[in-house]
Scaffold this active site. Structure first.
Site, PDB file in Angstrom:
ATOM      1  N   SER A 138       0.791  -0.936   0.143  1.00 15.84           N
ATOM      2  CA  SER A 138       0.122   0.168   0.086  1.00 15.84           C
ATOM      3  C   SER A 138       1.018   1.274   0.063  1.00 15.84           C
ATOM      4  O   SER A 138       1.674   1.544  -1.005  1.00 15.84           O
ATOM      5  CB  SER A 138      -0.933  -0.051   1.185  1.00 15.84           C
ATOM      6  OG  SER A 138      -1.955   0.967   1.107  1.00 15.84           O
ATOM      7  N   ASP A 190     -10.055  -4.130  -4.901  1.00 16.61           N
ATOM      8  CA  ASP A 190      -9.370  -3.380  -4.089  1.00 16.61           C
ATOM      9  C   ASP A 190     -10.321  -2.110  -3.895  1.00 16.61           C
ATOM     10  O   ASP A 190     -10.528  -1.391  -5.107  1.00 16.61           O
ATOM     11  CB  ASP A 190      -8.042  -3.016  -4.580  1.00 16.61           C
ATOM     12  CG  ASP A 190      -7.335  -2.366  -3.503  1.00 16.61           C
ATOM     13  OD1 ASP A 190      -7.869  -1.389  -2.783  1.00 16.61           O
ATOM     14  OD2 ASP A 190      -6.133  -2.555  -3.292  1.00 16.61           O
ATOM     15  N   HIS A 225      -8.459  -4.813  -0.359  1.00 16.01           N
ATOM     16  CA  HIS A 225      -6.998  -3.918  -0.129  1.00 16.01           C
ATOM     17  C   HIS A 225      -6.352  -4.800   0.991  1.00 16.01           C
ATOM     18  O   HIS A 225      -5.235  -4.651   1.141  1.00 16.01           O
ATOM     19  CB  HIS A 225      -7.393  -2.450   0.087  1.00 16.01           C
ATOM     20  CG  HIS A 225      -6.071  -1.689   0.316  1.00 16.01           C
ATOM     21  ND1 HIS A 225      -5.408  -1.443  -0.679  1.00 16.01           N
ATOM     22  CD2 HIS A 225      -5.420  -1.222   1.389  1.00 16.01           C
ATOM     23  CE1 HIS A 225      -4.410  -0.833  -0.565  1.00 16.01           C
ATOM     24  NE2 HIS A 225      -4.506  -0.586   0.859  1.00 16.01           N
TER      25      HIS A 225
END
Length: 329
Positions: free
Chosen positions: A211, A276, A305
């Protein structure tokens, strides 16, 4: 955060003003978009804090501890006046520790110092002492080392790699405030600590970013060659996350990884969930297509995610990449 109002590309007009006008500079925009440091889930104690008469951790029921037993090189003293290799890690209940004291004893903690003069909390997890590779892991935006510690032990033991990680400035025990410039200084300090303290050479380091952690990972990989790079749910840039229709990088954009990925000369594995909800799948696809040394990516059908690690193909792809696809495997 302003009250909800008419929305544009997922943001209300009030939110747009708050985002870009208070003040309108990339570092502030980046901080508002990306950084969510949690309340620290751990403490790091130096030897003098653990001696006779020193206060103990909150309670035996609410904390676990590990002694950092590594012996660093003499030129790498502990920050804060502590002697080398002597800090101890204490986890709170919120860290959700999933292993025994034996595994926790394998976790080494210490402080480094960044070029921007922030104290950096670092962690080395000896999951596989005979392993060739060490992952330099840059974690996501809403966790700290205490929360990631159990995951590191499980991951490292399954893919046969040691794991080195650090907390961004303003996270965990690291000083300073989260910012884009600090992100880059933080990973530079972590890279240098891994190389000098543990003697790990670049050809044995795998950079792993998850991320927001893909941002410093790509930046470092664009400047240094290493064994490999793993980008887990990467983003193209900050504006492209907030405004999906953005087609170019503006001067006030933050985290422009899409403009750096073409400079990465190491093998790159991109991992992204097709569903996501935070960083759209299109970001992973674009990063993959722009990367000159990308290997077969892992698109996890149906994953969001925060749950890619729960899919069996996640570990399978990592094992295949590390054990069979790297030049010196």
């Amino acid at each position: 955060m302003p009250e909800p109002g008419p929305r544009m590309n997922g943001f209300s007009l009030g939110e747009l003003c708050w985002l870009f006008c208070c003040p309108p500079c990339p570092s502030r925009i980046a901080a508002k978009l990306a950084f969510l440091p949690p309340e620290p889930t751990y403490t790091v104690l130096a030897p003098e804090q653990r001696g006779p008469g020193a206060p103990a951790p909150a309670s035996a029921a609410s904390t676990s501890s590990a002694s950092a037993a590594a012996q660093p090189a003499p030129q790498q003293p502990e920050e804060g006046g502590a002697g080398p290799g002597a800090c101890s890690l204490h986890l709170s209940e919120r860290a959700d520790w999933q292993y025994s004291q034996r595994e926790l004893d394998a976790v080494e903690v210490f402080f480094s110092r960044t070029a921007r003069d922030n104290r950096l909390g670092c962690m080395f997890v000896r999951c596989a002492p005979s392993s060739r590779y060490t992952l330099l892991f840059s974690h996501g935006n809403a966790v700290d080392l205490g929360q990631m510690c159990s995951f590191y032990i499980g991951l490292g033991s399954r893919i046969n790699c040691n794991i080195f990680s650090y907390d961004y400035s303003g996270y965990g025990v690291s000083s300073g405030k989260p910012s884009e410039k600090n992100l880059y200084a933080d990973i530079d300090a972590a890279w240098q600590a891994l190389r000098t303290r543990y003697g790990v050479s670049p050809e044995n380091i795998i950079l792993y970013g998850q991320s927001i952690g893909t941002v410093p990972t790509v930046d470092l990989a664009s400047r240094y060659e290493c064994a490999a790079v793993i980008l887990h749910s990467p983003l193209m840039s900050g504006l492209r996350v907030a405004f999906p229709d953005t087609r170019k990088t503006y001067c006030f954009d933050a985290f422009p990884s899409i403009d750096k990925i073409s400079k990465v000369t190491s093998p790159v594995l991109v991992i992204h969930g097709t569903e996501d909800e935070v960083i759209d799948f299109s970001h992973g696809l674009a990063m993959y297509e722009r990367c000159p040394r990308a290997v077969e990516p892992l698109w996890v059908e149906g994953a969001g995610h925060n749950d890619i690690e729960l899919y069996a193909q996640y570990l399978e792809r990592l094992k295949q990449f590390i054990s069979h696809e790297l030049p010196n495997s």
